[in-house]
Design a protein around this motif. Structure first.
Motif, PDB file in Angstrom:
ATOM      1  N   HIS A  70      -4.572   7.005   5.550  1.00  0.00           N
ATOM      2  CA  HIS A  70      -5.358   6.845   4.323  1.00  0.00           C
ATOM      3  C   HIS A  70      -6.010   5.462   4.458  1.00  0.00           C
ATOM      4  O   HIS A  70      -5.794   4.583   3.630  1.00  0.00           O
ATOM      5  N   ARG A  77      -1.005  -3.193  -2.432  1.00  0.00           N
ATOM      6  CA  ARG A  77       0.037  -2.989  -3.454  1.00  0.00           C
ATOM      7  C   ARG A  77       1.275  -3.823  -3.131  1.00  0.00           C
ATOM      8  O   ARG A  77       2.411  -3.361  -3.269  1.00  0.00           O
ATOM      9  N   TYR A  90       9.540   4.741  -6.160  1.00  0.00           N
ATOM     10  CA  TYR A  90       8.135   5.128  -5.967  1.00  0.00           C
ATOM     11  C   TYR A  90       7.703   6.048  -7.107  1.00  0.00           C
ATOM     12  O   TYR A  90       6.628   5.891  -7.678  1.00  0.00           O
ATOM     13  N   ILE A 100      -0.403   5.395  -6.600  1.00  0.00           N
ATOM     14  CA  ILE A 100      -1.690   5.856  -6.108  1.00  0.00           C
ATOM     15  C   ILE A 100      -2.807   5.515  -7.104  1.00  0.00           C
ATOM     16  O   ILE A 100      -3.891   5.085  -6.719  1.00  0.00           O
ATOM     17  N   TYR A 140      -8.497   8.497  -2.945  1.00  0.00           N
ATOM     18  CA  TYR A 140      -8.394   7.390  -3.903  1.00  0.00           C
ATOM     19  C   TYR A 140      -9.658   7.301  -4.762  1.00  0.00           C
ATOM     20  O   TYR A 140      -9.884   6.294  -5.431  1.00  0.00           O
ATOM     21  N   HIS A 173      -4.746  14.618  -4.311  1.00  0.00           N
ATOM     22  CA  HIS A 173      -3.784  13.558  -3.977  1.00  0.00           C
ATOM     23  C   HIS A 173      -2.998  13.171  -5.215  1.00  0.00           C
ATOM     24  O   HIS A 173      -1.785  13.001  -5.191  1.00  0.00           O
ATOM     25  N   PHE A 210      -1.400  17.048  -1.623  1.00  0.00           N
ATOM     26  CA  PHE A 210      -0.080  16.405  -1.736  1.00  0.00           C
ATOM     27  C   PHE A 210       0.783  17.310  -2.612  1.00  0.00           C
ATOM     28  O   PHE A 210       0.588  17.391  -3.823  1.00  0.00           O
ATOM     29  N   HIS A 238       0.572  17.486   2.809  1.00  0.00           N
ATOM     30  CA  HIS A 238       1.694  16.550   2.627  1.00  0.00           C
ATOM     31  C   HIS A 238       2.836  17.390   2.056  1.00  0.00           C
ATOM     32  O   HIS A 238       2.776  17.792   0.883  1.00  0.00           O
ATOM     33  N   GLN A 241       8.014  15.642   1.423  1.00  0.00           N
ATOM     34  CA  GLN A 241       8.286  14.214   1.682  1.00  0.00           C
ATOM     35  C   GLN A 241       9.472  13.723   0.868  1.00  0.00           C
ATOM     36  O   GLN A 241      10.366  13.066   1.387  1.00  0.00           O
ATOM     37  N   HIS A 261       4.975  14.716   6.949  1.00  0.00           N
ATOM     38  CA  HIS A 261       6.145  14.052   6.330  1.00  0.00           C
ATOM     39  C   HIS A 261       7.420  14.837   6.664  1.00  0.00           C
ATOM     40  O   HIS A 261       8.154  14.457   7.551  1.00  0.00           O
ATOM     41  N   ASP A 313       0.352   6.951   8.891  1.00  0.00           N
ATOM     42  CA  ASP A 313       0.226   7.140   7.432  1.00  0.00           C
ATOM     43  C   ASP A 313      -0.380   5.904   6.778  1.00  0.00           C
ATOM     44  O   ASP A 313      -0.186   5.685   5.582  1.00  0.00           O
ATOM     45  N   ASN A 315      -1.524   3.346   4.626  1.00  0.00           N
ATOM     46  CA  ASN A 315      -1.971   3.378   3.228  1.00  0.00           C
ATOM     47  C   ASN A 315      -1.331   2.202   2.497  1.00  0.00           C
ATOM     48  O   ASN A 315      -0.338   1.646   2.955  1.00  0.00           O
ATOM     49  N   PRO A 316      -1.908   1.793   1.365  1.00  0.00           N
ATOM     50  CA  PRO A 316      -1.437   0.563   0.725  1.00  0.00           C
ATOM     51  C   PRO A 316      -0.105   0.708  -0.020  1.00  0.00           C
ATOM     52  O   PRO A 316       0.525  -0.295  -0.343  1.00  0.00           O
ATOM     53  N   GLY A 317       0.337   1.958  -0.291  1.00  0.00           N
ATOM     54  CA  GLY A 317       1.530   2.139  -1.112  1.00  0.00           C
ATOM     55  C   GLY A 317       2.803   2.315  -0.307  1.00  0.00           C
ATOM     56  O   GLY A 317       3.840   1.725  -0.626  1.00  0.00           O
ATOM     57  N   THR A 318       2.734   3.144   0.720  1.00  0.00           N
ATOM     58  CA  THR A 318       3.979   3.504   1.402  1.00  0.00           C
ATOM     59  C   THR A 318       3.992   3.188   2.895  1.00  0.00           C
ATOM     60  O   THR A 318       5.014   3.401   3.551  1.00  0.00           O
TER      61      THR A 318
HETATM   62  N1  DI6 Z   1       1.810  10.499   0.809  1.00  0.00           N
HETATM   63  C1  DI6 Z   1       1.763   9.279   1.283  1.00  0.00           C
HETATM   64  O1  DI6 Z   1       2.505   8.832   2.086  1.00  0.00           O
HETATM   65  C2  DI6 Z   1       0.604   8.604   0.733  1.00  0.00           C
HETATM   66  N2  DI6 Z   1      -0.007   9.643   0.011  1.00  0.00           N
HETATM   67  C3  DI6 Z   1       0.735  10.708   0.060  1.00  0.00           C
HETATM   68  O2  DI6 Z   1       0.407  11.749  -0.474  1.00  0.00           O
HETATM   69  C4  DI6 Z   1       0.917   7.470  -0.171  1.00  0.00           C
HETATM   70  C5  DI6 Z   1      -0.306   7.033  -0.860  1.00  0.00           C
HETATM   71  C6  DI6 Z   1      -0.102   5.859  -1.769  1.00  0.00           C
HETATM   72  O3  DI6 Z   1       1.020   5.575  -2.246  1.00  0.00           O
HETATM   73  O4  DI6 Z   1      -1.119   5.192  -2.024  1.00  0.00           O
END
Ligand code: DI6
Ligand code: FE
Length: 408
Positions: A70, A77, A90, A100, A140, A173, A210, A238, A241, A261, A313, A315-318
């Motif tokens: 992503h 974050r 999370y 997200i 996003y 998403h 997702f 996705h 997960q 995942h 993967d 991405n700014p969150g995970t």
């Molecule tokens: N799974 C993830 O690992 C990312 N999106 C998703 O569907 C996480 C995306 C986020 O936290 O910004």
């Protein structure tokens, strides 16, 4: 006469030759018009080349493929991560409007130019670790204008970084704030308007969703898949997960390229993926960053013959991860993949996860000449070293791209 001949090297072709890593020692690699014209023992080269380049004993692999990212987003974050370290989950952060959706807010506010610049800077770092192909998802923007902006930014950033980009539309998403009280209306728009337009304008190569308690249900993802396929776009998911939603079975039913995942994948899910030939994409850096403790069922996937890919993967969150070689290490250390399985996961199997297995992913005559040249004594070292800059240079479609770290 070929354009280029690479000599004095060893090739980890990653082709199914019966040799470890598909290796050819004392190899030569012929490149012509952007494609591999020859990969074999140097003693058997019979054609000349306009340019001959000695690699001084280095190893060559297929250019690495990061098949799940992503990488287009604004902001970061780090604050939320600090909260998670204090105990917030999370899911709690997502429910409180963080997660997200906080990246959605920042990404909607960013200009196309700003997104191109920040994404290109990330892709250049990925390139320093040998990546020549990257999959990038939208997701996003969550409205047609901003999703389009992300997909255009992905393409432009790829050109700047000399990385081939495969784009996935991830409108499913998260539920955007303006539809917080009307899930059905969002899915109606996604399926009846957004997916047809994305397909028509060729903005994406596949459609992702997702499938999770904090995102979309299996039935909602099914609607997205039906819309995607009716517009000729392949799908990926996705899946499983954070919990088992039966997403892998849904993906398999729709001939998905990949299910990604899979920490909570069931026996039935594994059997479905095996039957459908869907690639299992594992994301060890997200597992690491979320301090997850339930690894995907590697032994059972292996036993069932499901092709396993691994990806950043990013991405700014995970998963703020920019080194695919560090992901190789995590795949081995956290998931007990062998170094050879890990490398297959970012070459041959990653190509299959993108539907590009005829074009990239192995060093075989006829494929695109995407190569990474490494300062190592054995291919297993790619997964062994952590935080190392092992790459000397890349060839992308037959063109030499020097590594900024090593420019002489
Ligand atoms: N799974 C993830 O690992 C990312 N999106 C998703 O569907 C996480 C995306 C986020 O936290 O910004
Ligand atoms: Fe992801």
């Amino acid at each position: 006469m070929w354009d280029t001949l690479l000599i004095d090297c060893h090739a980890a072709t990653m082709a199914k030759t019966g040799e470890r890593f598909g290796a050819i020692r004392d190899a030569a690699i012929g490149i012509d018009r952007g494609r591999l014209a020859f990969v074999g023992a140097s003693a058997s080269v019979k054609t000349g080349a306009r340019e001959i380049h000695s690699l001084k004993g280095a190893w060559v692999t297929p250019g690495l493929i990061d098949c799940h990212t992503h990488a287009v987003f604004a902001g970061n974050r780090a604050q939320e991560w600090a909260m998670r370290l204090q105990g917030a989950s999370y899911e709690e952060i997502a429910k409180a409007g963080g997660g997200i959706l906080s990246t959605v807010k920042a990404t909607r506010a960013a200009s196309l130019e700003a997104l191109v610049a920040s994404t290109a800077s990330r892709l250049l770092k990925m390139a320093e670790h040998g990546v020549t192909t990257v999959e990038i998802k939208s997701g996003y923007g969550l409205d047609l204008e901003n999703e389009t902006k992300m997909l255009v930014a992905a393409e432009r950033a790829g050109k700047i970084a000399n990385i081939h980009v495969s784009r996935s539309f991830l409108g499913a998403h998260a539920l955007p704030p303006e539809f917080a009280h009307d899930r059905k209306a969002y899915l109606d728009r996604l399926c009846a308007e957004d997916i047809p337009k994305i397909a028509q304008q060729r903005l994406a190569d596949s459609v992702d969703a997702f499938c999770e308690t904090i995102a979309f249900t299996k039935d909602e993802c099914r609607r997205v898949f039906e819309a995607a396929r009716s517009h000729g776009l392949p799908v990926r998911l996705h899946a499983e997960q954070r919990s088992d939603q039966g997403g892998a079975q849904l993906a398999a039913e729709h001939g998905a390229l990949s299910a990604d995942h899979l920490e909570h994948l069931s026996e039935e899910g594994i059997a479905a993926l095996a039957r459908a030939g869907t690639v299992a994409v594992l994301l060890p850096a997200a597992y690491y960053f979320l301090r997850d403790t339930n690894p995907p069922p590697i032994a059972a996937l292996r036993k069932a013959g499901v092709p396993i890919a691994i990806a950043s993967d990013c991405n700014p969150g995970t998963s703020p991860m920019l080194s695919l070689t560090d992901v190789l290490n995590m795949g081995c250390t956290l998931f007990r993949l062998t170094p050879e399985e890990a490398l297959q996961g970012v070459t041959r199997h990653a190509a299959k996860a993108l539907g590009l297995e005829k074009e990239v992913g192995t060093l075989e005559a006829g494929k695109v000449a995407d190569l990474a040249v490494w300062d190592i004594g054995d291919p297993a070292e790619l997964a062994y070293w952590i935080g190392a800059h092992l790459m000397i240079e890349r060839y992308v479609s037959g063109q030499l791209v020097r590594n900024a770290w090593r420019a002489e």
